[in-house]
Design an enzyme around this catalytic site. Structure first.
Site, mmCIF file in Angstrom:
data_model
loop_
_atom_site.group_PDB
_atom_site.id
_atom_site.type_symbol
_atom_site.label_atom_id
_atom_site.label_comp_id
_atom_site.label_asym_id
_atom_site.label_seq_id
_atom_site.Cartn_x
_atom_site.Cartn_y
_atom_site.Cartn_z
ATOM 1 N N GLU A 101 47.696 43.040 39.600
ATOM 2 C CA GLU A 101 46.747 42.513 38.482
ATOM 3 C C GLU A 101 45.334 43.094 38.981
ATOM 4 O OE1 GLU A 101 48.824 38.260 37.655
ATOM 5 O OE2 GLU A 101 46.841 38.572 38.226
ATOM 6 N N CYS A 114 37.735 42.672 40.071
ATOM 7 C CA CYS A 114 38.463 42.091 40.968
ATOM 8 C C CYS A 114 39.804 42.907 41.387
ATOM 9 C CB CYS A 114 38.833 40.737 40.705
ATOM 10 S SG CYS A 114 39.916 39.837 41.899
ATOM 11 N N GLY A 169 47.133 40.261 47.277
ATOM 12 C CA GLY A 169 47.227 40.952 48.479
ATOM 13 C C GLY A 169 46.446 40.473 49.403
ATOM 14 N N GLU A 170 46.724 40.720 50.805
ATOM 15 C CA GLU A 170 45.843 40.436 51.995
ATOM 16 C C GLU A 170 45.154 41.898 52.351
ATOM 17 O OE1 GLU A 170 44.114 38.270 53.470
ATOM 18 O OE2 GLU A 170 43.235 40.054 54.907
ATOM 19 N N SER A 199 37.694 39.941 50.721
ATOM 20 C CA SER A 199 38.025 38.604 51.032
ATOM 21 C C SER A 199 39.324 38.666 51.811
ATOM 22 C CB SER A 199 38.362 37.915 49.733
ATOM 23 O OG SER A 199 38.691 36.608 50.087
ATOM 24 N N SER A 222 38.540 32.997 53.252
ATOM 25 C CA SER A 222 39.369 32.087 52.521
ATOM 26 C C SER A 222 39.487 30.959 53.309
ATOM 27 C CB SER A 222 40.629 32.741 51.936
ATOM 28 O OG SER A 222 40.045 33.527 50.916
ATOM 29 N N LEU A 223 38.724 29.973 53.704
ATOM 30 C CA LEU A 223 38.674 28.864 54.778
ATOM 31 C C LEU A 223 39.671 27.713 54.263
ATOM 32 C CD1 LEU A 223 37.539 28.647 57.655
ATOM 33 C CD2 LEU A 223 35.881 26.905 56.459
ATOM 34 N N HIS A 224 39.431 27.056 53.182
ATOM 35 C CA HIS A 224 40.110 26.048 52.584
ATOM 36 C C HIS A 224 40.410 24.764 53.492
ATOM 37 C CE1 HIS A 224 40.858 28.887 49.250
ATOM 38 N NE2 HIS A 224 41.665 29.642 50.081
ATOM 39 N N ASN A 298 43.134 26.515 40.803
ATOM 40 C CA ASN A 298 43.903 26.864 39.581
ATOM 41 C C ASN A 298 45.151 26.374 39.461
ATOM 42 O OD1 ASN A 298 42.086 28.416 38.013
ATOM 43 N ND2 ASN A 298 42.105 29.915 39.758
HETATM 44 N N1 SAH Z 1 44.322 37.440 50.570
HETATM 45 C C1 SAH Z 1 42.688 37.469 50.397
HETATM 46 C C2 SAH Z 1 42.416 37.734 49.045
HETATM 47 C C3 SAH Z 1 43.251 37.479 47.727
HETATM 48 S S1 SAH Z 1 43.099 35.648 47.087
HETATM 49 C C4 SAH Z 1 42.231 36.103 50.589
HETATM 50 O O1 SAH Z 1 42.893 35.065 50.994
HETATM 51 O O2 SAH Z 1 41.175 35.803 50.770
HETATM 52 C C5 SAH Z 1 41.230 35.628 46.615
HETATM 53 C C6 SAH Z 1 40.971 33.990 46.684
HETATM 54 O O3 SAH Z 1 41.458 33.414 45.473
HETATM 55 C C7 SAH Z 1 41.197 33.672 48.032
HETATM 56 O O4 SAH Z 1 39.963 32.643 48.285
HETATM 57 C C8 SAH Z 1 42.319 32.606 47.528
HETATM 58 O O5 SAH Z 1 42.638 31.510 48.508
HETATM 59 C C9 SAH Z 1 42.027 32.163 46.259
HETATM 60 N N2 SAH Z 1 43.170 31.311 45.647
HETATM 61 C C10 SAH Z 1 44.428 31.773 45.729
HETATM 62 N N3 SAH Z 1 44.993 30.951 44.645
HETATM 63 C C11 SAH Z 1 44.122 30.287 44.234
HETATM 64 C C12 SAH Z 1 44.435 29.136 43.249
HETATM 65 N N4 SAH Z 1 45.388 28.826 42.694
HETATM 66 N N5 SAH Z 1 43.182 28.271 43.017
HETATM 67 C C13 SAH Z 1 42.162 28.657 43.356
HETATM 68 N N6 SAH Z 1 41.895 29.907 44.288
HETATM 69 C C14 SAH Z 1 42.960 30.532 44.647
#
Ligand code: SAH
Length: 357
Positions: A101, A114, A169-170, A199, A222-224, A298
């Site tokens: 995508e 993106c 992807g990463e 990212s 992407s800390l979370h 999401n």
């Molecule tokens: N692998 C990389 C880049 C791709 S994801 C990374 O992890 O940063 C890009 C961003 O979207 C990341 O911060 C990821 O955690 C976030 N993301 C993935 N799924 C999501 C969701 N369902 N809702 C909100 N953010 C999400």
């Protein structure tokens, strides 16, 4: 020997795609043509982003040969437009059938693309649609660069100003190709390093390499979750690169680059939106002077916990700001057309299930 063998691949392997060759490889492919052809083709497909057939400064036979030998990588499977035209999202099919995508987003002050760096992802974050469906393969340089060229064509006359590696992807699991694509995006597509953001979920060796590169791109992590016990659960890579190592790598990047670091935090109801999360995140981010992007989760097919309700998202932001951390809320685009975070592919797969490998 065919001209394709010159750049080191045979017909049996992956095809050489239009944006795969670098300038030297293109020159090898154009061996026997006048030297200036290399510049004409290079500038035509990169700087101007033109189709080969529109390169009218080339002889017709050469155009036919290049169209044949350097096929485009991406075939549109779905192109969907939402937010009154401000968001365009593509689901592309690759030459071997895998899907990726790309999203184009217009804002008042910028236009952002993106991009995906891999088909699928091996990082297995449970809340992420791409993570739920597993890893297919790395993208080639050409497959990454072409996403931007194609989005830029659609965007015209609005100029694409920013690139974010936040698609599938990463990026640091595919470091070399991602970085070669970044250099191409910067030098040949003309997008400034300060307008390119990578990212990562926290691949520490990738952050360390980024700190050594010449181009000062932005880093988003992407800390979370900001404690190891819970982050091991939500972001499995944390077991390999726990928060203290991640912190050290971020510090090294900041010292080397003096660029702003940002943390992404997808707010999940009852999982990472508690008072203790505010405290842990504020401490972690403040010590690195990082900006925090809060993203309401999401919904994805494979993760049933819902996102934090919006009023609590804003309360979470305010609590962080009260503690001296710098946080803003990022509203996602394209949610009404399943266009956020890998959902387009996920929803298509419900209709048309992939063959098991
Ligand atoms: N692998 C990389 C880049 C791709 S994801 C990374 O992890 O940063 C890009 C961003 O979207 C990341 O911060 C990821 O955690 C976030 N993301 C993935 N799924 C999501 C969701 N369902 N809702 C909100 N953010 C999400």
């Amino acid at each position: 020997m065919t001209s394709l063998d010159v750049i080191g691949r045979s017909h049996r392997e992956a095809p050489v795609l239009r944006y795969d060759p670098n300038r030297d490889e293109l020159a090898a492919l154009l061996d026997g043509e006048p030297r200036y052809r290399v510049d004409q083709v290079w500038a035509g497909i990169h700087e101007r982003g033109e189709e080969i057939d529109d390169l009218t400064n080339l002889p017709k036979a050469l155009r036919a040969r290049l169209t044949d030998e350097l096929p485009l990588a991406l075939t549109p499977e779905v192109e969907s437009i939402s937010d009154d035209g401000a968001t365009v999202k593509w689901l592309w099919r690759l030459h071997d059938g895998h899907k990726i995508e790309t999203v184009l987003m217009h804002y008042d002050d910028r236009t952002t693309v993106c991009v995906s760096s891999q088909a699928g992802c091996a990082m297995a974050c449970g809340f992420c649609a791409t993570g739920q469906s597993g890893f297919d393969r790395h993208l080639s340089v050409g497959e990454i660069v072409e996403q931007i060229v194609r989005a830029r064509r659609q965007s015209a006359p609005r100029r694409v100003s920013n690139i974010v590696f936040m698609g599938m992807g990463e990026p640091f699991a595919n470091y070399d190709r991602t970085w070669a694509a970044v250099e191409r995006i910067n030098k040949d597509l003309g997008i400034g390093a300060r307008h390119i953001t990578i990212s990562t979920v926290g691949v520490v060796p990738g952050i360390e390499r980024l700190a050594e590169e010449d181009l000062p791109v932005n880093l988003a992590v992407s800390l979370h979750v900001a404690n190891d016990r819970d982050r091991d659960e939500l972001v499995p890579l944390n077991k390999r690169y726990p928060l203290d190592r991640l912190h050290e790598a971020c510090r090294r990047y900041l010292d080397a680059k003096n660029r702003r670091l940002s943390f992404e935090w997808a707010l999940i109801d009852g999982v990472n939106d508690r008072d203790s999360d505010v405290d842990e995140l504020a401490d972690y981010a403040r010590s690195l002077r990082a900006h925090i992007n809060l993203i309401p989760l999401n919904p994805t097919p494979g993760y049933l916990t819902r996102g934090t309700p919006l009023d609590r998202v804003y309360a979470f932001r305010d609590a962080l700001n009260d503690r001296g951390a710098n946080a803003t809320v990022r509203r996602t685009r394209g949610t009404e057309i399943d266009a956020a975070c890998g959902q387009l592919r996920a929803s298509r797969q419900l209709v048309d299930p992939p063959k098991r490998r």
